[in-house]
Design a protein around this motif. Sequence first.
Motif, PDB file in Angstrom:
ATOM      1  N   THR A   1       0.853  -1.196   0.000  1.00 12.15           N
ATOM      2  CA  THR A   1       0.000   0.000   0.000  1.00 12.15           C
ATOM      3  C   THR A   1       0.881   1.235   0.000  1.00 12.15           C
ATOM      4  OG1 THR A   1      -0.059   0.043   2.427  1.00 12.15           O
ATOM      5  CG2 THR A   1      -1.836  -1.144   1.318  1.00 12.15           C
ATOM      6  N   GLY A   2       0.366   2.352  -0.562  1.00 10.82           N
ATOM      7  CA  GLY A   2       1.054   3.632  -0.477  1.00 10.82           C
ATOM      8  C   GLY A   2       2.340   3.685  -1.279  1.00 10.82           C
ATOM      9  N   ASP A   3       3.075   4.794  -1.079  1.00  8.02           N
ATOM     10  CA  ASP A   3       4.345   4.990  -1.774  1.00  8.02           C
ATOM     11  C   ASP A   3       5.413   4.060  -1.202  1.00  8.02           C
ATOM     12  OD1 ASP A   3       3.515   7.078  -3.499  1.00  8.02           O
ATOM     13  OD2 ASP A   3       3.658   8.521  -1.853  1.00  8.02           O
ATOM     14  N   PRO A   4       6.416   3.719  -2.024  1.00  7.43           N
ATOM     15  CA  PRO A   4       7.521   2.915  -1.500  1.00  7.43           C
ATOM     16  C   PRO A   4       8.232   3.648  -0.361  1.00  7.43           C
ATOM     17  CG  PRO A   4       7.597   3.041  -3.905  1.00  7.43           C
ATOM     18  CD  PRO A   4       6.563   4.024  -3.461  1.00  7.43           C
ATOM     19  N   LYS A   5       8.732   2.868   0.607  1.00  2.00           N
ATOM     20  CA  LYS A   5       9.470   3.441   1.736  1.00  2.00           C
ATOM     21  C   LYS A   5      10.956   3.224   1.521  1.00  2.00           C
ATOM     22  CE  LYS A   5       7.236   0.907   4.597  1.00  2.00           C
ATOM     23  NZ  LYS A   5       6.164   0.222   5.293  1.00  2.00           N
ATOM     24  N   GLY A   6      11.749   4.271   1.776  1.00  2.00           N
ATOM     25  CA  GLY A   6      13.196   4.178   1.599  1.00  2.00           C
ATOM     26  C   GLY A   6      13.863   3.608   2.837  1.00  2.00           C
ATOM     27  N   VAL A   7      14.275   2.362   2.773  1.00  3.20           N
ATOM     28  CA  VAL A   7      14.884   1.679   3.913  1.00  3.20           C
ATOM     29  C   VAL A   7      16.390   1.962   3.899  1.00  3.20           C
ATOM     30  CG1 VAL A   7      15.266  -0.553   5.033  1.00  3.20           C
ATOM     31  CG2 VAL A   7      13.136  -0.129   3.784  1.00  3.20           C
ATOM     32  N   MET A   8      16.872   2.656   4.934  1.00  2.00           N
ATOM     33  CA  MET A   8      18.292   3.011   5.012  1.00  2.00           C
ATOM     34  C   MET A   8      19.066   1.859   5.647  1.00  2.00           C
ATOM     35  SD  MET A   8      18.293   7.061   6.049  1.00  2.00           S
ATOM     36  CE  MET A   8      17.355   6.862   7.569  1.00  2.00           C
ATOM     37  N   ILE A   9      20.011   1.337   4.889  1.00  2.00           N
ATOM     38  CA  ILE A   9      20.794   0.187   5.345  1.00  2.00           C
ATOM     39  C   ILE A   9      22.257   0.601   5.465  1.00  2.00           C
ATOM     40  CG2 ILE A   9      21.572  -2.142   4.749  1.00  2.00           C
ATOM     41  CD1 ILE A   9      18.877  -2.526   3.362  1.00  2.00           C
ATOM     42  N   SER A  10      22.832   0.350   6.625  1.00  2.00           N
ATOM     43  CA  SER A  10      24.216   0.755   6.891  1.00  2.00           C
ATOM     44  C   SER A  10      25.188  -0.352   6.507  1.00  2.00           C
ATOM     45  CB  SER A  10      24.394   1.077   8.378  1.00  2.00           C
ATOM     46  OG  SER A  10      24.251  -0.109   9.153  1.00  2.00           O
ATOM     47  N   ASN A  11      26.450   0.019   6.438  1.00  2.00           N
ATOM     48  CA  ASN A  11      27.500  -0.990   6.250  1.00  2.00           C
ATOM     49  C   ASN A  11      27.427  -2.049   7.348  1.00  2.00           C
ATOM     50  OD1 ASN A  11      29.052  -0.045   3.914  1.00  2.00           O
ATOM     51  ND2 ASN A  11      29.604   1.703   5.190  1.00  2.00           N
ATOM     52  N   GLU A  12      27.181  -1.600   8.571  1.00  2.00           N
ATOM     53  CA  GLU A  12      27.141  -2.523   9.712  1.00  2.00           C
ATOM     54  C   GLU A  12      26.044  -3.563   9.560  1.00  2.00           C
ATOM     55  OE1 GLU A  12      27.990  -2.098  14.377  1.00  2.00           O
ATOM     56  OE2 GLU A  12      26.367  -0.820  13.650  1.00  2.00           O
ATOM     57  N   SER A  13      24.901  -3.162   9.008  1.00  2.00           N
ATOM     58  CA  SER A  13      23.801  -4.108   8.796  1.00  2.00           C
ATOM     59  C   SER A  13      24.242  -5.244   7.884  1.00  2.00           C
ATOM     60  CB  SER A  13      22.595  -3.391   8.189  1.00  2.00           C
ATOM     61  OG  SER A  13      22.056  -2.444   9.066  1.00  2.00           O
ATOM     62  N   ILE A  14      24.876  -4.895   6.780  1.00  2.00           N
ATOM     63  CA  ILE A  14      25.299  -5.926   5.824  1.00  2.00           C
ATOM     64  C   ILE A  14      26.440  -6.773   6.388  1.00  2.00           C
ATOM     65  CG2 ILE A  14      26.359  -6.284   3.543  1.00  2.00           C
ATOM     66  CD1 ILE A  14      24.630  -4.013   2.501  1.00  2.00           C
ATOM     67  N   LEU A  15      27.374  -6.143   7.102  1.00  2.00           N
ATOM     68  CA  LEU A  15      28.456  -6.911   7.724  1.00  2.00           C
ATOM     69  C   LEU A  15      27.892  -7.879   8.763  1.00  2.00           C
ATOM     70  CD1 LEU A  15      31.172  -4.142   8.243  1.00  2.00           C
ATOM     71  CD2 LEU A  15      31.004  -5.813   6.393  1.00  2.00           C
ATOM     72  N   SER A  16      26.845  -7.465   9.469  1.00  2.00           N
ATOM     73  CA  SER A  16      26.236  -8.312  10.486  1.00  2.00           C
ATOM     74  C   SER A  16      25.565  -9.532   9.877  1.00  2.00           C
ATOM     75  CB  SER A  16      25.215  -7.499  11.296  1.00  2.00           C
ATOM     76  OG  SER A  16      24.512  -8.323  12.192  1.00  2.00           O
ATOM     77  N   ILE A  17      24.820  -9.335   8.783  1.00  2.00           N
ATOM     78  CA  ILE A  17      24.140 -10.474   8.169  1.00  2.00           C
ATOM     79  C   ILE A  17      25.155 -11.442   7.561  1.00  2.00           C
ATOM     80  CG2 ILE A  17      23.729  -9.327   5.935  1.00  2.00           C
ATOM     81  CD1 ILE A  17      21.338 -11.781   7.571  1.00  2.00           C
ATOM     82  N   ILE A  18      26.221 -10.922   6.984  1.00  2.00           N
ATOM     83  CA  ILE A  18      27.263 -11.797   6.433  1.00  2.00           C
ATOM     84  C   ILE A  18      27.902 -12.630   7.533  1.00  2.00           C
ATOM     85  CG2 ILE A  18      29.578 -11.785   5.395  1.00  2.00           C
ATOM     86  CD1 ILE A  18      28.639  -9.477   3.629  1.00  2.00           C
ATOM     87  N   SER A  19      28.202 -11.992   8.664  1.00  2.00           N
ATOM     88  CA  SER A  19      28.792 -12.712   9.791  1.00  2.00           C
ATOM     89  C   SER A  19      27.848 -13.791  10.299  1.00  2.00           C
ATOM     90  CB  SER A  19      29.126 -11.720  10.914  1.00  2.00           C
ATOM     91  OG  SER A  19      29.628 -12.404  12.042  1.00  2.00           O
ATOM     92  N   GLY A  20      26.548 -13.454  10.420  1.00  2.00           N
ATOM     93  CA  GLY A  20      25.580 -14.419  10.922  1.00  2.00           C
ATOM     94  C   GLY A  20      25.394 -15.608   9.997  1.00  2.00           C
ATOM     95  N   VAL A  21      25.291 -15.347   8.694  1.00  2.00           N
ATOM     96  CA  VAL A  21      25.119 -16.443   7.727  1.00  2.00           C
ATOM     97  C   VAL A  21      26.360 -17.329   7.709  1.00  2.00           C
ATOM     98  CG1 VAL A  21      24.840 -17.020   5.288  1.00  2.00           C
ATOM     99  CG2 VAL A  21      23.479 -15.189   6.293  1.00  2.00           C
ATOM    100  N   ASN A  22      27.542 -16.718   7.707  1.00  2.00           N
ATOM    101  CA  ASN A  22      28.775 -17.510   7.716  1.00  2.00           C
ATOM    102  C   ASN A  22      28.862 -18.397   8.955  1.00  2.00           C
ATOM    103  OD1 ASN A  22      29.933 -16.759   5.277  1.00  2.00           O
ATOM    104  ND2 ASN A  22      30.947 -14.973   6.132  1.00  2.00           N
TER     105      ASN A  22
END
Length: 639
Positions: free
Chosen positions: A215-236
């Motif tokens: 619904t509504g306009d798309p929302k701009g989700v701000m993703i930091s370097n730390e977010s991506i580094l965290s998911i990579i660490s968790g998956v690994n």
Amino acid sequence: MPQDKFVVEIEKAKEAADGRPSLGPVYRNILAKDGFRPPAAGIESCWDIFRLSVEKYPKNPILGEREMINGKAGRYVWLTYEDVYDIVLKVGASIRSCGVQQACNALGLYCVPLYDTLGAGAVEYIICHAEISITFVEETKIAEVLKTFPNTKKYLKTLVSFGKVTAEQKQAAENAGLAIYSWAQFLQLGKNEPFDLPIKKKIDICTIMYTSGTTGDPKGVMISNESILSIISGVNHSLESMNDEFSARDVYLSYLPLAHIFDRVLEELLISTGASIGFWQGDIKLLIEDIKELKPTVLCAVPRVLDRIYAGVIEKTSSSGLIKQALFNIAYSYKLRYMNKGYKQVEAAPILDRIVFSKVKESLGGNVRLILSGAAPLATNVETFLRVVSCAHVLQGYGLTETCAGSFVARPDELGMIGTVGPPLPNVEVCLESVPEMGYDALSSTPRGEICIRGKVLFSGYYKSEDLTKEVMIDGWFHTGDIGEWQPDGSMKIIDRKKNIFKLSQGEYVSVENLENIYSLGSVIDSIWIYGNSYESFLVAVVNPNKQILESWAEENGVAGEFTTICEHPKAKSYILEELAKTGKEKKLKGFEFIKSIHLDPIPFDMDRNLLTPTYKKKRASFLKYYQVSSSDFHNLNF
């Protein structure tokens, strides 16, 4: 309550207080019982991931696409890590020459993916909302960007084609006051402009990813370097515990939109290990052909693609003759029986894998060892079937753009996790919040409630939308809007959606997504959309019937014609309605949860009609608008 097989409790439950519902206990993956594993030393950003892989694997192939010869797709041709590194620096220099002082991962700019399947007006909205000054675009999509003028003129100054630019496009851009370059021209702009790369920090935003939204306009989700580094660490960490981690030998097929967090994170993860990424041709009908040519080891999929693979195997088996079909079914039952006894997939029936199931494996290129499914629920019969016959691990996961993709992933060789999204990854903390108005209690013996997630992996907020951020971020917890049920082994089952609830005229609440999941268990339908409102006492639905089953029924019952004609026949509607009623009775649905009337649509729900988001979620308002206009069946119900 979950046991400590895969999760561990780190905080006690909290009773309802101060107007807030009760919270269940907080759990972590048991791998993180003593804390989360930090990212590798020396890595502060996504740029560092790529830079270090270039140093380790300079000659490894990183990006590949199929060579086109006389209009036909041939073999994959590759760029190496050092090739791409050189191109990236040239792109950065050229961006700076256009007056932009920062550029993507290398230079620290906010990268904002654009894709036109977000819906009408979304490209224009995002360019203006994110104040984008330079856009990179596929050659075939230049017209889509030019359509946004003059409304985007205030922000957009430079347009770069990944291919060529026609004289007409160049003239149209100049008329709009827009600089436009072909890819070759653009790379020459900054060749004499040396520059130093700025220091990048973990807390820096690396991308603003606009969610498709229902619904509504798309929302701009701000993703930091730390977010991506965290998911990579968790998956690994998770993959290492299964002895299944990614390596430089892995090959990944990229066909999901890079503007979608699922594919974006997977590619970052694979780049961190020196793996190779091959891109599809862009045509879903040619996807299997691309798979066979690339021979990937890792495949990420949405359920619709896995449904096609499943249907293809079933159809091929059914048409192979009675003897071969019987042998396949015997082999399937044998292997499944031993997998249920606790044997690992590779050990359950190795001889049958070579003799029978190798053909399925070869149809997926022959090397696939891991298939990840996300974005929507995968039917349990499809998941079970593919776990047996693909000779690969088939795992469901769950996450949102706001949680940087995966927050839960099922484990291989755990058949009890089929139909669930598995335990949390070892980089998040999870609890359930009660939803009293829907009857979900996070403190009950079978805990159910809204899934809430906490951790460094979370987004930094919605761009320019602090009010929307506060709605979903409460006391450090991201409220997903999805209803989950803890399983005894610590895995999570998605059972409902908090927002998809409405009241019928008699005052009964209906959880429509839960009902759709229940009715979808019937083999006679492929997909269903259910509707009701507070002015009526009953439910109606639009159904995509299963073509093979309905045509078989039609032949047996003397209903002639093509599939479209059959779908219009009153007898066919009665038959499907009877089958839905059977499912309702089997699942002990309440009277008001039964569907009173249906419309059969032979065309699968799709994005072309604005019915689905790019991640195949239903856009409910669009469904109502479309079928009120296009379906006399639906219109006659006065909804």
